[in-house]
Design a protein around this motif. Structure first.
Motif, mmCIF file in Angstrom:
data_model
loop_
_atom_site.group_PDB
_atom_site.id
_atom_site.type_symbol
_atom_site.label_atom_id
_atom_site.label_comp_id
_atom_site.label_asym_id
_atom_site.label_seq_id
_atom_site.Cartn_x
_atom_site.Cartn_y
_atom_site.Cartn_z
ATOM 1 N N TYR A 37 151.060 42.415 80.888
ATOM 2 C CA TYR A 37 150.670 42.744 79.519
ATOM 3 C C TYR A 37 151.517 43.917 79.043
ATOM 4 N N SER A 42 151.239 42.706 73.157
ATOM 5 C CA SER A 42 150.151 43.396 72.465
ATOM 6 C C SER A 42 150.269 43.330 70.951
ATOM 7 N N ARG A 46 145.552 40.784 72.585
ATOM 8 C CA ARG A 46 144.930 41.941 73.228
ATOM 9 C C ARG A 46 144.374 41.527 74.584
ATOM 10 N N ASN A 47 144.277 42.495 75.480
ATOM 11 C CA ASN A 47 143.774 42.264 76.830
ATOM 12 C C ASN A 47 142.287 42.588 76.860
ATOM 13 N N ASP A 49 138.705 42.781 79.013
ATOM 14 C CA ASP A 49 138.050 42.812 80.323
ATOM 15 C C ASP A 49 136.881 41.829 80.293
ATOM 16 N N THR A 50 136.952 40.826 81.131
ATOM 17 C CA THR A 50 135.917 39.784 81.126
ATOM 18 C C THR A 50 134.889 39.942 82.247
ATOM 19 N N LYS A 63 137.815 37.015 87.720
ATOM 20 C CA LYS A 63 138.844 37.226 86.713
ATOM 21 C C LYS A 63 138.581 38.517 85.958
ATOM 22 N N CYS A 65 140.748 40.140 83.495
ATOM 23 C CA CYS A 65 141.150 40.254 82.100
ATOM 24 C C CYS A 65 141.545 38.900 81.538
ATOM 25 N N SER A 66 141.523 38.841 80.239
ATOM 26 C CA SER A 66 141.856 37.604 79.546
ATOM 27 C C SER A 66 142.634 37.948 78.281
ATOM 28 N N LEU A 67 143.657 37.148 77.976
ATOM 29 C CA LEU A 67 144.478 37.367 76.799
ATOM 30 C C LEU A 67 143.796 36.727 75.601
ATOM 31 N N LYS A 68 143.562 37.518 74.569
ATOM 32 C CA LYS A 68 142.907 37.024 73.366
ATOM 33 C C LYS A 68 143.811 37.231 72.148
#
Length: 464
Positions: A37, A42, A46-47, A49-50, A63, A65-68
């Motif tokens: 990331y 960015s 955005r990253n 935290d899941t 898991k 983090c996830s890319l949104k």
């Protein structure tokens, strides 16, 4: 590092937006193969935290983090958004940033603008503010919608007014598809920072030309199987079956080129705000004519000077305009060239000097060029060029819109569908005609100065 937020409104807006995110992810994956990331990602992602926090304060494993996507998806008919959420990009969108309804706007601008605008105003504003809060430095909003139908046009123009009121200092780049003449034209004229409009017929003509060239063998070589301009699958043979996919991808690729300097490094990057600063000398004359080249990908990825120069020539030919227009025979107020790939500044300067004699700029802005060089080409291409011109060649399009508008309005055709919606009055339509007529007159003033000596130029009465 600046960030931008994409707002997709209506069926058309969400379909084009989906293409944009798909292609953007492919570009970042090709450049950032380690999946780190970084600042480039960015800008539009955005990253998140899941991990889940349990009752005892413990954090779940798995898991992290996830890319949104920095996106807000809006549609008053939930079919397209549901399709996106069931597709391969389902994990890219934050489900908290979606607004859908069931009934739809009934293909009626007034319903989308007056009814759903009032009904969902607070929810839309909350999600826009949340998106802005997730940005370290919000640079601009990209609004993607259609000016036909109900939600994209009606709620889309309502959204534009909301952005102007709530985020007056943030630029609004508007991508509008015009499938037909409607009774609603002037809201976009007044409140978009930089509107880029694409008649559906123009996009269809381009797809037809590409298809004809491929089938006739005029390209002189085969087309790459993963061309990202023509379709997401790269299969040109599907154009007849799904022409809208190919058209949506052309617009999505334009947005990729437009945002490339914000997403990747380059020897001459252009800030998105510089586009408005350099291309809009008068506030009302802010309509940009865009052209994209190449429109197909060849197997030969070398860039001999002849082909590179041809790319620049194509950008100013009427066959590559995403609007039915011929800028070479009209007056330029300013022009931006956004180049991607292994192209040198000297190549850029050489081609500008080569083309300048054939282009007519206003006398007070003879050097009205803005240039950008991004070193990362689109996936499947060795180089590309997006030209954005503020040119009086848009005037015939507005004149045609007014003529067709008046043809309907004089007969009061379909008018009752709008007037039956609470809050709609017939004065709205007369204001739309006045706004459009004033805009055409401003372009007439500019065209009248084409061959005048500088000392004889009148002072233009451009509305503020």
């Amino acid at each position: 590092m600046t960030q931008s937020v994409v707002v997709q409104v209506g069926q058309c807006g969400n379909q084009i937006g989906c293409c944009f995110w798909d292609l953007a992810l492919r570009e970042h994956a090709a450049v950032n193969q380690k999946g780190i990331y970084d600042e480039a990602i960015s800008s539009f992602f955005r990253n998140v935290d899941t991990r889940v926090v349990g009752d005892g304060g413990s954090i779940s494993k798995g898991k992290i983090c996830s890319l949104k996507a920095r996106a807000v998806l809006i549609d008053m008919e939930e079919g397209v958004v549901n399709e996106i959420l069931q597709g391969p990009l389902r994990d890219v969108f934050d489900t908290k940033q979606l607004i859908t309804d069931i009934s739809g706007s009934g293909n009626n601008w007034a319903v989308g603008h007056r009814v759903f605008g009032s009904l969902y105003q607070d929810q839309i504003l909350e999600k826009l503010r949340k998106s802005a809060e997730h940005c370290d430095c919000l640079q601009c909003f990209f609004i993607i919608h259609s000016m036909g139908g109900g939600t994209g046009s009606g709620l889309g123009t309502f959204l534009l007014k909301m952005l102007e009121d709530e985020f007056p200092e943030v630029y609004r780049f508007v991508t509008s598809i015009y499938p037909s003449v409607e009774y609603h034209l002037h809201p976009l004229f007044l409140i978009a920072s930089l509107p880029m409009f694409f008649p559906q017929k123009s996009l269809f003509d381009i797809i037809s030309k590409i298809d004809l060239m491929v089938n006739s063998g005029k390209l002189g070589t085969t087309v790459k199987p993963k061309s990202l301009v023509t379709s997401s699958s790269g299969a040109l043979k599907t154009q007849h079956k799904k022409p809208f996919d190919a058209m949506n991808n052309i617009v999505a690729n334009l947005l990729l080129n437009l945002t490339s300097s914000a997403r990747f490094e380059g020897s001459l990057n252009m800030d998105l705000n510089e586009i408005s600063m350099n291309l809009v000398p008068f506030p009302q004359l802010h309509y940009l004519v865009s052209s994209l080249t190449p429109l197909y990908t060849l197997t030969d990825v070398n860039i001999p000077p002849r082909r590179l120069d041809q790319m620049f020539s194509d950008a100013f030919s009427k066959d590559h305009q995403l609007l039915r227009a011929d800028p070479k025979h009209s007056l330029y107020l300013a022009c931006a060239l956004m180049v991607r790939g292994n192209v040198q500044i000297s190549d850029l300067r050489r081609n500008i000097e080569r083309l300048k004699p054939s282009l007519q700029f206003v006398s007070w802005n003879q050097e009205g060029w803005k240039t950008s060089l991004c070193s990362i080409p689109p996936v499947g291409h060795s180089h590309s060029l997006l030209a954005l011109a503020n040119n009086t060649c848009v005037k015939p399009t507005f004149m045609e819109l007014k003529e067709r508008f008046m043809r309907l309005y004089k007969k009061k055709a379909h008018l009752h569908h709008y007037l039956q919606v609470e809050g709609m009055e017939e004065s709205y339509f007369t204001e739309a005609v006045s706004s459009l007529s004033a805009l055409i007159q401003e372009y007439n003033q500019l065209d009248a100065t084409k061959n005048m000596p500088v000392q004889d130029l009148p002072r233009l009465s451009i509305a503020m």
